[in-house]
Structure formats: structure tokens, C-alpha cells
Scaffold this active site. Structure first.
Site, PDB file in Angstrom:
ATOM      1  N   SER A  14       4.841  15.539   5.620  1.00  0.00           N
ATOM      2  CA  SER A  14       3.558  15.553   4.781  1.00  0.00           C
ATOM      3  C   SER A  14       2.419  14.599   5.684  1.00  0.00           C
ATOM      4  N   ASP A  35      12.443  12.916   6.749  1.00  0.00           N
ATOM      5  CA  ASP A  35      11.478  12.649   5.786  1.00  0.00           C
ATOM      6  C   ASP A  35      12.906  12.571   4.531  1.00  0.00           C
ATOM      7  N   VAL A  59      14.100   5.973   5.030  1.00  0.00           N
ATOM      8  CA  VAL A  59      13.852   5.117   6.137  1.00  0.00           C
ATOM      9  C   VAL A  59      14.523   3.901   6.065  1.00  0.00           C
ATOM     10  N   SER A 149      -2.725   0.302   8.528  1.00  0.00           N
ATOM     11  CA  SER A 149      -3.649   0.802   7.592  1.00  0.00           C
ATOM     12  C   SER A 149      -4.835  -0.237   7.563  1.00  0.00           C
ATOM     13  N   TYR A 162       0.609  -3.147  -1.003  1.00  0.00           N
ATOM     14  CA  TYR A 162       0.314  -2.142   0.073  1.00  0.00           C
ATOM     15  C   TYR A 162      -0.259  -2.956   1.751  1.00  0.00           C
ATOM     16  N   LYS A 166       1.433  -3.556   5.237  1.00  0.00           N
ATOM     17  CA  LYS A 166       0.633  -3.130   6.423  1.00  0.00           C
ATOM     18  C   LYS A 166       0.434  -4.197   7.329  1.00  0.00           C
ATOM     19  N   THR A 197      -4.839  13.304   2.654  1.00  0.00           N
ATOM     20  CA  THR A 197      -3.327  13.560   2.538  1.00  0.00           C
ATOM     21  C   THR A 197      -3.093  13.493   1.173  1.00  0.00           C
TER      22      THR A 197
HETATM   23  C1  LIG Z   1      -6.511   3.365   3.741  1.00  0.00           C
HETATM   24  C2  LIG Z   1      -5.121   3.722   3.107  1.00  0.00           C
HETATM   25  O1  LIG Z   1      -4.325   2.919   3.669  1.00  0.00           O
HETATM   26  C3  LIG Z   1      -4.982   4.540   2.079  1.00  0.00           C
HETATM   27  C4  LIG Z   1      -5.840   3.598   1.101  1.00  0.00           C
HETATM   28  O2  LIG Z   1      -5.342   2.533   0.803  1.00  0.00           O
HETATM   29  S1  LIG Z   1      -6.826   4.576   0.150  1.00  0.00           S
HETATM   30  C5  LIG Z   1      -7.562   3.571  -0.969  1.00  0.00           C
HETATM   31  C6  LIG Z   1      -6.924   3.562  -2.278  1.00  0.00           C
HETATM   32  N1  LIG Z   1      -7.728   2.976  -3.234  1.00  0.00           N
HETATM   33  C7  LIG Z   1      -7.019   1.947  -3.728  1.00  0.00           C
HETATM   34  O3  LIG Z   1      -6.036   1.877  -3.703  1.00  0.00           O
HETATM   35  C8  LIG Z   1      -7.953   1.099  -4.691  1.00  0.00           C
HETATM   36  C9  LIG Z   1      -7.414   1.593  -5.940  1.00  0.00           C
HETATM   37  N2  LIG Z   1      -8.127   0.596  -7.077  1.00  0.00           N
HETATM   38  C10 LIG Z   1      -7.794   1.071  -8.255  1.00  0.00           C
HETATM   39  O4  LIG Z   1      -7.285   2.395  -8.353  1.00  0.00           O
HETATM   40  C11 LIG Z   1      -8.742   0.259  -9.126  1.00  0.00           C
HETATM   41  O5  LIG Z   1      -9.397  -0.570  -8.671  1.00  0.00           O
HETATM   42  C12 LIG Z   1      -7.340  -0.387  -9.888  1.00  0.00           C
HETATM   43  C13 LIG Z   1      -6.365   0.223 -10.561  1.00  0.00           C
HETATM   44  C14 LIG Z   1      -6.748  -1.662  -8.966  1.00  0.00           C
HETATM   45  C15 LIG Z   1      -8.092  -1.251 -11.040  1.00  0.00           C
HETATM   46  O6  LIG Z   1      -8.680  -0.191 -11.584  1.00  0.00           O
HETATM   47  P1  LIG Z   1      -9.695  -0.445 -13.114  1.00  0.00           P
HETATM   48  O7  LIG Z   1      -9.930   0.833 -13.643  1.00  0.00           O
HETATM   49  O8  LIG Z   1     -10.522  -1.520 -12.613  1.00  0.00           O
HETATM   50  O9  LIG Z   1      -8.565  -1.158 -13.975  1.00  0.00           O
HETATM   51  P2  LIG Z   1      -8.387  -1.275 -15.490  1.00  0.00           P
HETATM   52  O10 LIG Z   1      -6.904  -1.729 -15.699  1.00  0.00           O
HETATM   53  O11 LIG Z   1      -8.846  -0.022 -16.212  1.00  0.00           O
HETATM   54  O12 LIG Z   1      -9.393  -2.447 -15.575  1.00  0.00           O
HETATM   55  C16 LIG Z   1     -10.211  -2.191 -16.824  1.00  0.00           C
HETATM   56  C17 LIG Z   1     -11.276  -3.214 -16.593  1.00  0.00           C
HETATM   57  O13 LIG Z   1     -10.840  -4.529 -16.254  1.00  0.00           O
HETATM   58  C18 LIG Z   1     -11.230  -4.965 -14.865  1.00  0.00           C
HETATM   59  N3  LIG Z   1     -10.306  -5.684 -14.495  1.00  0.00           N
HETATM   60  C19 LIG Z   1      -9.118  -5.539 -14.274  1.00  0.00           C
HETATM   61  N4  LIG Z   1      -8.159  -6.357 -13.417  1.00  0.00           N
HETATM   62  C20 LIG Z   1      -9.086  -7.043 -12.957  1.00  0.00           C
HETATM   63  C21 LIG Z   1      -9.147  -7.889 -11.952  1.00  0.00           C
HETATM   64  N5  LIG Z   1      -7.835  -8.466 -11.441  1.00  0.00           N
HETATM   65  N6  LIG Z   1     -10.190  -8.439 -11.515  1.00  0.00           N
HETATM   66  C22 LIG Z   1     -11.339  -8.169 -12.079  1.00  0.00           C
HETATM   67  N7  LIG Z   1     -11.629  -7.322 -12.685  1.00  0.00           N
HETATM   68  C23 LIG Z   1     -10.486  -6.820 -13.461  1.00  0.00           C
HETATM   69  C24 LIG Z   1     -11.752  -3.776 -14.348  1.00  0.00           C
HETATM   70  O14 LIG Z   1     -12.861  -3.998 -13.452  1.00  0.00           O
HETATM   71  C25 LIG Z   1     -12.221  -2.974 -15.349  1.00  0.00           C
HETATM   72  O15 LIG Z   1     -13.650  -3.404 -15.816  1.00  0.00           O
HETATM   73  P3  LIG Z   1     -14.527  -2.669 -16.591  1.00  0.00           P
HETATM   74  O16 LIG Z   1     -14.001  -1.884 -17.887  1.00  0.00           O
HETATM   75  O17 LIG Z   1     -15.779  -3.357 -17.003  1.00  0.00           O
HETATM   76  O18 LIG Z   1     -14.992  -1.376 -15.595  1.00  0.00           O
HETATM   77  N1  LIG Z   2      -3.864   8.805   4.134  1.00  0.00           N
HETATM   78  C1  LIG Z   2      -4.601   7.753   4.483  1.00  0.00           C
HETATM   79  O1  LIG Z   2      -5.906   7.495   4.328  1.00  0.00           O
HETATM   80  C2  LIG Z   2      -3.889   6.512   5.060  1.00  0.00           C
HETATM   81  C3  LIG Z   2      -2.490   6.526   5.347  1.00  0.00           C
HETATM   82  N2  LIG Z   2      -1.698   5.530   5.785  1.00  0.00           N
HETATM   83  C4  LIG Z   2      -0.397   5.593   6.152  1.00  0.00           C
HETATM   84  O2  LIG Z   2       0.068   6.629   6.774  1.00  0.00           O
HETATM   85  C5  LIG Z   2       1.404   6.841   6.911  1.00  0.00           C
HETATM   86  C6  LIG Z   2       1.336   8.411   6.297  1.00  0.00           C
HETATM   87  O3  LIG Z   2       0.399   8.457   5.022  1.00  0.00           O
HETATM   88  P1  LIG Z   2       0.106   9.923   4.333  1.00  0.00           P
HETATM   89  O4  LIG Z   2       0.462  11.112   5.270  1.00  0.00           O
HETATM   90  O5  LIG Z   2      -1.150   9.649   3.968  1.00  0.00           O
HETATM   91  O6  LIG Z   2       1.082   9.903   2.934  1.00  0.00           O
HETATM   92  P2  LIG Z   2       1.845  10.913   2.362  1.00  0.00           P
HETATM   93  O7  LIG Z   2       2.144  10.789   1.257  1.00  0.00           O
HETATM   94  O8  LIG Z   2       0.981  12.304   2.556  1.00  0.00           O
HETATM   95  O9  LIG Z   2       3.039  11.255   3.493  1.00  0.00           O
HETATM   96  C7  LIG Z   2       4.066  10.131   3.504  1.00  0.00           C
HETATM   97  C8  LIG Z   2       5.506  10.716   3.747  1.00  0.00           C
HETATM   98  O10 LIG Z   2       6.281   9.573   3.711  1.00  0.00           O
HETATM   99  C9  LIG Z   2       7.521  10.124   3.061  1.00  0.00           C
HETATM  100  N3  LIG Z   2       8.155   8.996   2.524  1.00  0.00           N
HETATM  101  C10 LIG Z   2       7.891   8.261   1.555  1.00  0.00           C
HETATM  102  N4  LIG Z   2       9.037   7.189   1.523  1.00  0.00           N
HETATM  103  C11 LIG Z   2      10.000   7.274   2.309  1.00  0.00           C
HETATM  104  C12 LIG Z   2      11.243   7.101   2.669  1.00  0.00           C
HETATM  105  N5  LIG Z   2      11.654   5.967   1.895  1.00  0.00           N
HETATM  106  N6  LIG Z   2      12.038   7.590   3.653  1.00  0.00           N
HETATM  107  C13 LIG Z   2      11.547   8.617   4.327  1.00  0.00           C
HETATM  108  N7  LIG Z   2      10.113   9.057   4.181  1.00  0.00           N
HETATM  109  C14 LIG Z   2       9.428   8.482   3.362  1.00  0.00           C
HETATM  110  C15 LIG Z   2       7.124  11.049   1.925  1.00  0.00           C
HETATM  111  O11 LIG Z   2       8.063  11.973   1.491  1.00  0.00           O
HETATM  112  C16 LIG Z   2       5.921  11.878   2.739  1.00  0.00           C
HETATM  113  O12 LIG Z   2       6.365  12.744   3.152  1.00  0.00           O
HETATM  114  C17 LIG Z   2       1.705   5.932   5.434  1.00  0.00           C
HETATM  115  O13 LIG Z   2       2.507   4.740   5.939  1.00  0.00           O
HETATM  116  C18 LIG Z   2       0.376   5.385   4.944  1.00  0.00           C
HETATM  117  O14 LIG Z   2       0.466   4.170   4.280  1.00  0.00           O
HETATM  118  C19 LIG Z   2      -2.497   4.497   6.569  1.00  0.00           C
HETATM  119  C20 LIG Z   2      -3.908   4.474   6.057  1.00  0.00           C
HETATM  120  C21 LIG Z   2      -4.674   5.624   5.546  1.00  0.00           C
END
Ligand SMILES: CC(=O)CC(=O)SCCNC(=O)CCNC(=O)[C@H](O)C(C)(C)COP(=O)(O)OP(=O)(O)OC[C@H]1O[C@@H](n2cnc3c(N)ncnc32)[C@H](O)[C@@H]1OP(=O)(O)O
Ligand SMILES: NC(=O)C1=CN([C@@H]2O[C@H](COP(=O)(O)OP(=O)(O)OC[C@H]3O[C@@H](n4cnc5c(N)ncnc54)[C@H](O)[C@@H]3O)[C@@H](O)[C@H]2O)C=CC1
Length: 259
Positions: A14, A35, A59, A149, A162, A166, A197
């Protein structure tokens, strides 16, 4: 070109791992797709042809990884590049201040187990197999590429587990490169930004279709093959060692919700 390079890619069924497996084969290499047994890895390997094989691997399991390396040896004779892409996430505040829900310790440990423990497991066992390779003209016997990440550096609210996992992958990069230097094995880590993804699908919608304000250029999600291009660069450049590279279009994660 990655002609005759034998790769092993975890999370290869994936997203970023799949794009890496596809690029390896497209560029003339061979790949063991590792995987979970429940993944689509077997179908994907079949589709990629004779230069790909699937190994069902959790893994975190020593036996599973050893079996995959045995398969690699039987099918392709050796291993040149191990790429750790398997990873999971949990999104939960340490304490939700509104609902009073506390992050469970089990969820925290599970993310560390897969993202840190799994990465280290594959790294140490792959290095042992690579150490049996004849060195190339540079004295290199292989390369290990881990996936961190940008959340390792500026994780969002809800990303304690997370981001910690990382950051650990970032932290092990230099000591691993030092551990393996005398054997001629290089270790690098890629820290991707937002890539489209299954891990991130739905996030844009959740964010009202809005990309993060801090996204610079290009202002879009990364394409998985752009990650695979970085993998190819690290494999083919002998000076790449002990380094963490951000591939993120200059984005910086902000503290707020969603993206
Ligand atoms: C780059 C990579 O490797 C891949 C990635 O990471 S991709 C990025 C992914 N993004 C994330 O992981 C971030 C995800 N974050 C979220 O989904 C959300 O912020 C969260 C689940 C963490 C919280 O969501 P939320 O909707 O604020 O939580 P919820 O439980 O509904 O909270 C309700 C309220 O309490 C507040 N709240 C709850 N906990 C809180 C805290 N610890 N601090 C401050 N405010 C808080 C919220 O702000 C919200 O306020 P409003 O109703 O006024 O908006
Ligand atoms: N998509 C994004 O924006 C970003 C992803 N990453 C990292 O990149 C890597 C790949 O992520 P994506 O491809 O986005 O996610 P994805 O969810 O598409 O792929 C992850 C894969 O890992 C496999 N997996 C999960 N647990 C496992 C285990 N215990 N043993 C073997 N395989 C396992 C899943 O089955 C899946 O196929 C992850 O480490 C993620 O944290 C980092 C930064 C950004």
C-alpha cells in the site's frame, strides 16, 4: 536505474511502500513485498511479475522477517536494499480536555511497537543478511532506508504516539549507520510530508478541502512515487549515509486539528 538491485519493502502492499516496490521493478530491480497476510500483497506481487514476490510479514515478528529474508535468498540470491515503510498511526490527544477521554497506554505502546520495534527488527535482520554480500567497488554491501515523518519534528495535537515513534526512527538513523559502517552498509531515513495514501485519505475532506496554510510549493499532497524517487536516490548515491531527508514541499505541521 536500479538494475539487478534486490529490494525488500515492508508495507509494500500500500501507499509509499507499494510505489517503492513498483519503482524497483520498473527500474530493473527485484523486490520482496512484505506486508500483513491480510493485505493485497500476493495479488500485487503477481501483477508485478517474476521480479516480485510476496512474503506475509508482521514486522514485529522475528520469525516472519527471517522467513521473508529466507524467501529473498531462495528467490533472488541476496539482498541489497531494505526499505521500511510499514507503519501505523493513532490520532488521539493525551487528554481530550472536553470529553475527559484519556489516551490509552495500549494504543501508545502499539504504535511504538510497530513503528520503532518493527523498523529495528527488519533493519537488524536485513543487515545480517547483507553482511554476507560481496562488497561493490566502493566497499558497500547494502543500504537500509527507514521511513519517519515530518511529525517527528512538528507533530500535531493528537500525535503523541505517532510523533514519538517517528522521532525514534530519526534518532536511530545515525547510530545504526555507525554500527554498520565497518560492514559497508548504509542507513538513511526519509521524513515525508503529506502524501496521498490510505493513511491520509479523507483528511483533506475532513479539513473542508483546505490544504494546510503552511504548505508552500508544490501546494498539493505528495504522490507516492515522489517518495520512491527519494528511495532510488539514496540507493544509488554512495555518499548518502546516516542522514534524514525531509521530502515535504517545505510544509511545517501546525498545532491545530486535521491536516
Ligand atoms: C505526515 C504524516 O506522517 C502523516 C500524518 O501525520 S497526516 C496528519 C494527520 N493529522 C493528524 O493526525 C491530526 C489529527 N488531529 C485530529 O484529528 C484532531 O485534532 C483530534 C482528533 C486530535 C482532535 O479532534 P477534535 O475534533 O478537536 O477533538 P474532539 O474530541 O472532538 O474535541 C472537541 C473539542 O475539544 C477541544 N479539545 C479536545 N482536546 C483538546 C486538547 N487536548 N487541547 C485543546 N483542545 C482540545 C477541541 O479543540 C474541540 O473544540 P471545539 O469543539 O471548540 O472545536
Ligand atoms: N502518507 C503520508 O502522508 C505519510 C506516511 N508516512 C509513513 O510512511 C509509511 C507508509 O505509510 P503509507 O503508505 O502512507 O500508509 P499505508 O497505510 O498506505 O501503508 C502502510 C502499510 O503498512 C502495512 N503494515 C501496518 N502494520 C504492519 C505490520 N505490523 N507489519 C507489516 N506491515 C504492516 C499496512 O498493511 C499497509 O500496507 C508509514 O510508516 C507512515 O507512517 C510518513 C509521513 C507521511
Amino acid at each position: 536505474m536500479l538494475k539487478n538491485i534486490v529490494g525488500l519493502v515492508t508495507g509494500g502492499a500500500s501507499g509509499l511502500g507499494l510505489a517503492t516496490a513498483e519503482r524497483l521493478v520498473r527500474e530493473g530491480g527485484k523486490v520482496v513485498i512484505c506486508d500483513l497476510s491480510t493485505s493485497k500483497g500476493a495479488d500485487i506481487a503477481k501483477h508485478l511479475g517474476n521480479n516480485a514476490v510476496f512474503a506475509p510479514v508482521d514486522v514485529t515478528s522475528e520469525d516472519d522477517v527471517k522467513n521473508a529474508l529466507d524467501l529473498c535468498k531462495i528467490k533472488f540470491g541476496r539482498l541489497d536494499a531494505a526499505v521500511n515503510c510499514a507503519g501505523i498511526t493513532v490520532v488521539k490527544p493525551a487528554l481530550n480536555t472536553k470529553s475527559k477521554v484519556i489516551h490509552t497506554q495500549e494504543q501508545f505502546i502499539k504504535v511504538l511497537d510497530v513503528n520503532i520495534g518493527g523498523t529495528f527488527n527488519v533493519m537488524r535482520l536485513s543487515a545480517a543478511m547483507m553482511s554476507e554480500n560481496e562488497p561493490d567497488t566502493e566497499g558497500c554491501r547494502g543500504v537500509i532506508i527507514n521511513t519517519a515523518s515530518i511529525a517527528a519534528f512538528d507533530g500535531k495535537r493528537g500525535q503523541c504516539a505517532y510523533s514519538a515513534s517517528k522521532a525514534a526512527v530519526v534518532g536511530m538513523t545515525l547510530p545504526a549507520a555507525r554500527d554498520l559502517a565497518s560492514t559497508g552498509i548504509r542507513v538513511c531515513t526519509i521524513a515525508p510530508g503529506y502524501f496521498l495514501t490510505s493513511m491520509t485519505e479523507g483528511l483533506l475532506e475532513l479539513n473542508g478541502g483546505q490544504l494546510p496554510d503552511s504548505m508552500q510549493f508544490p501546494a498539493r499532497m505528495g504522490k507516492p512515487d515522489e517518495f520512491a524517487m527519494a528511495v532510488q536516490f539514496i540507493i544509488t548515491n554512495p555518499m548518502m549515509n546516516g542522514e534524514v531527508i525531509r521530502v515535504d514541499g517545505a510544509v511545517r505541521m501546525q498545532p491545530g486539528a486535521n491536516l
